[in-house]
Scaffold this motif. Sequence first.
Motif, PDB file in Angstrom:
ATOM      1  N   ASP A  74       0.808  -1.000  -0.252  1.00 53.44           N
ATOM      2  CA  ASP A  74      -0.166   0.050  -0.056  1.00 53.44           C
ATOM      3  C   ASP A  74       0.989   1.104   0.033  1.00 53.44           C
ATOM      4  N   LYS A  75       1.895   1.292   0.738  1.00 53.48           N
ATOM      5  CA  LYS A  75       2.906   2.216   0.730  1.00 53.48           C
ATOM      6  C   LYS A  75       3.532   2.581  -0.386  1.00 53.48           C
ATOM      7  N   VAL A  76       3.642   1.446  -1.402  1.00 54.71           N
ATOM      8  CA  VAL A  76       4.394   1.622  -2.527  1.00 54.71           C
ATOM      9  C   VAL A  76       3.420   2.245  -3.625  1.00 54.71           C
ATOM     10  N   MET A  77       2.180   1.907  -3.322  1.00 48.68           N
ATOM     11  CA  MET A  77       1.251   2.300  -4.447  1.00 48.68           C
ATOM     12  C   MET A  77       0.965   3.830  -4.137  1.00 48.68           C
ATOM     13  N   THR A  83       3.564  10.792  -6.094  1.00 49.67           N
ATOM     14  CA  THR A  83       4.554  11.254  -7.111  1.00 49.67           C
ATOM     15  C   THR A  83       3.873  11.573  -8.522  1.00 49.67           C
ATOM     16  N   GLN A  84       3.045  10.880  -8.973  1.00 52.79           N
ATOM     17  CA  GLN A  84       2.298  11.128 -10.240  1.00 52.79           C
ATOM     18  C   GLN A  84       1.448  12.484 -10.156  1.00 52.79           C
ATOM     19  N   GLN A  85       0.804  12.604  -8.819  1.00 52.03           N
ATOM     20  CA  GLN A  85      -0.032  13.913  -8.479  1.00 52.03           C
ATOM     21  C   GLN A  85       0.822  15.241  -8.616  1.00 52.03           C
ATOM     22  N   ARG A  90       2.611  19.909  -9.815  1.00 49.72           N
ATOM     23  CA  ARG A  90       3.615  20.403  -8.901  1.00 49.72           C
ATOM     24  C   ARG A  90       3.032  21.059  -7.749  1.00 49.72           C
ATOM     25  N   LYS A  91       2.349  20.131  -6.908  1.00 51.36           N
ATOM     26  CA  LYS A  91       1.940  20.868  -5.518  1.00 51.36           C
ATOM     27  C   LYS A  91       2.344  19.652  -4.596  1.00 51.36           C
TER      28      LYS A  91
END
Length: 301
Positions: A74-77, A83-85, A90-91
């Motif tokens: 879950d932590k990896v996901m 990261t994608q967000q 860039r927030k």
Amino acid sequence: MMELRHLRYFVAVAEEGNLTRAAEKLCIAQPPLTRQIKQLEEMVGVPLFIRKPRGLELTDGGAYFLVHAKQILDKVMVTIEGTQQIAKKRKTLFSIGFVPSVFYGQLPLMVRRLRKNKNLEIVLHELKTQEQIEALKTGKIDIGFGRLRIDDPDVEQELLFEEPLLAAIPSGHELGTHSPSLKELSEFPMITFPTGPGAHFSDFIQGVFYNRGLKSNVSQQVNDLQTALSLVASEMGYTLVPEQVHKLRREGIEYVKLQDTSITTQVLASRRRGDNANAVMRLVNTILEELVENRRTGRYS
């Protein structure tokens, strides 16, 4: 060396309890899956499964390993999604977990304040208190707001304030002519929420009666506050709710104070232990202090 695929394979086998079904779920052949599980057990150094004629059962060590394997995955996901967000907007992502009954008070004010910061992306998750604890540990949320004390070494809980309980009753009901006692309420059908495994607000309510030598007359158990209030409006019974909920006006419902005004419920903020150093959390804490002070001094109830 242990890899994420080992954890994914292990979780699939543990959930299916059968190598063949797990292999089908993972879209791989059974022999390679069997070798991967055996390899994982060798790396861990203890057996994770008990082999039985009809499938596999987790050992005590396997059950412990499953809990933490899920948390790691879950932590990896969550890390990937965050990261994608951030890359897209860039927030800084800040996620809040909450039980619905705290969202009729000051929590929306805090969210509005945070959203004014253009460098923050605020995400809300409706989660029961126990779910918030797990979500904090996996990084799915950064702070949670609930009502139950949960003992976990990785999470610290702060009491923000206590608020009285109210009885939500059908409009025109005889209970609405005065502030009822718990003994009176125990004679009427009660609707409790939520249900399911783990600690819940309904357990706290049952304890309120039990600690006073009374037994509640539970007629319905439902999954959420909104359903409970709908049943009250349908004259199926009454329910006990935190004071904040009276701001939710519903046709066919009245909110009345209890005779015993000392019966209260807590509002707690849950954070990862020691996670108060970053700038966003400091901002959240500052806003919370102001809102709690406003409530304490009567500027907001």
